[in-house]
Motif scaffolding. Structure first.
Motif, PDB file in Angstrom:
ATOM      1  N   LEU A 150      38.192  49.880  33.811  1.00 46.05           N
ATOM      2  CA  LEU A 150      38.684  48.945  34.813  1.00 46.05           C
ATOM      3  C   LEU A 150      37.882  49.260  36.061  1.00 46.05           C
ATOM      4  N   VAL A 168      37.220  43.691  34.230  1.00 51.78           N
ATOM      5  CA  VAL A 168      37.771  44.367  33.060  1.00 51.78           C
ATOM      6  C   VAL A 168      37.249  43.727  31.784  1.00 51.78           C
ATOM      7  N   GLU A 189      46.505  48.614  28.145  1.00 51.10           N
ATOM      8  CA  GLU A 189      45.517  48.420  29.213  1.00 51.10           C
ATOM      9  C   GLU A 189      46.036  47.446  30.258  1.00 51.10           C
ATOM     10  N   SER A 193      46.843  48.223  34.136  1.00 52.43           N
ATOM     11  CA  SER A 193      46.162  47.427  35.155  1.00 52.43           C
ATOM     12  C   SER A 193      47.163  46.856  36.149  1.00 52.43           C
ATOM     13  N   PHE A 211      41.208  39.667  39.794  1.00 54.15           N
ATOM     14  CA  PHE A 211      41.165  40.468  38.571  1.00 54.15           C
ATOM     15  C   PHE A 211      40.494  39.605  37.517  1.00 54.15           C
TER      16      PHE A 211
END
Length: 310
Positions: A150, A168, A189, A193, A211
């Motif tokens: 990340l 990502v 994950e 995150s 993101f």
């Protein structure tokens, strides 16, 4: 003496003028994400399994460049780069004149060596890896780490503001022992995150956060829905393509056929407020975009300068 109706009219005029001034002072910033599909060079890295992956063809690299030029983003996140040298050479040889003075690419956990990278016209304040984070995974005998990374890149915006740009590439859908299609790992994950972004937004609810990347998960799949779930803990990010018809959202193409929606730009509420209407889109499949099996996602934002109170 000013009567109440006249006073009200003046207040409305003042607010309107301030709104127009804010729009006029705003700086347009375009963001994008692009999985460039196994962008590997001819050099062997003895510490990775890069020899298992075919070298990227020159014609495909040229197609990638045509696509990036068409996207024309100020900040673009890449997935499936072999290393920083590949990204730097791509920028130097194929993207001259685009103004990408800032190149970020850090090592990842991927066994083949694929990494995440960012090209930016805007100054990079810092770059942070999360590859060593331990991620709890229910049902697993030990914690996972991010399959790749990340990558957090802090970007200096005009008007004395900053953008927290997360890039990502969640775990692929290759099955693991006890974890069909790696759904559990990918969900872990996504959960981690969200926790990282939540900490950031708890400290500053007005933070401008993007993101982006290849989630390897459709909008309703566990990892994506967990990450974007408004009923989850903290502040959910918002998919900029949420209102776009599904037939226009496909980002993964198998042959000539749209196959899945797995690449996203999700943003914090503060950044979503500045989204330029109609700017969020997936670049269409053309001869130029055949350099990858993914299509870029792009969105533009009109970001006003920081207020004096910030």
């Amino acid at each position: 003496m000013i009567t109440t109706p006249r006073l009200l009219a003046r207040l409305v005029l003042a607010v309107t003028l301030l709104a127009f001034a804010s729009v006029a002072d705003a700086e347009r910033v375009t963001l994008a994400t692009y999985n460039v599909e196994n962008f590997f060079d001819r050099f062997d890295n003895p510490f990775t399994r890069d020899e298992q992956t075919e070298i990227k063809k020159v014609d495909d690299i040229r197609r990638l460049a045509v696509t990036v030029r068409a996207v024309d983003a100020d900040v673009i996140g890449f997935q499936e780069l072999e290393n920083e040298h590949v990204l730097a050479a791509f920028n130097e040889q194929h993207l001259r004149g685009m103004g990408y003075e800032h190149v970020v690419c850090l090592p990842s956990n991927d066994g083949r060596g694929i990494t995440l990278g960012v090209l930016s016209r805007l100054p990079v304040v810092s770059a942070t890896t999360h590859r060593w984070e331990k991620i709890p995974h229910r049902g697993a005998s030990e914690n996972h780490r991010f399959a790749r990374d990340l990558l957090r890149v802090t970007i200096a915006l005009p008007g004395e503001r900053t953008l927290e740009f997360f890039n990502v590439h969640f775990k692929s859908k290759g099955s693991r022992d006890g974890d069909p299609q790696s759904t559990g790992w990918r969900s872990a994950e996504a959960q981690r995150s969200r926790e990282i972004v939540n900490r950031l937004l708890a400290d500053d609810p007005d933070a401008l956060v993007a993101f982006v990347g290849d989630y390897n998960s459709r909008p309703t799949d566990p990892a994506t829905s967990l990450f974007l779930d408004p009923d989850g803990p903290g502040t959910a990010l918002i998919d900029v393509m949420a209102d776009v018809p599904e037939e226009q959202r496909y980002t993964y193409v198998y042959g000539n056929f749209p196959a899945a929606v797995i690449d996203f730009i999700a943003v914090s509420p503060a950044l979503r407020a500045h989204l330029v209407p109609g700017s969020a889109k997936v670049m269409p499949k053309t001869a130029a975009t055949r350099g990858s099996d993914h299509l870029p996602v792009v969105a533009a934002f009109d970001i006003p300068p920081a207020s004096p109170q910030r």
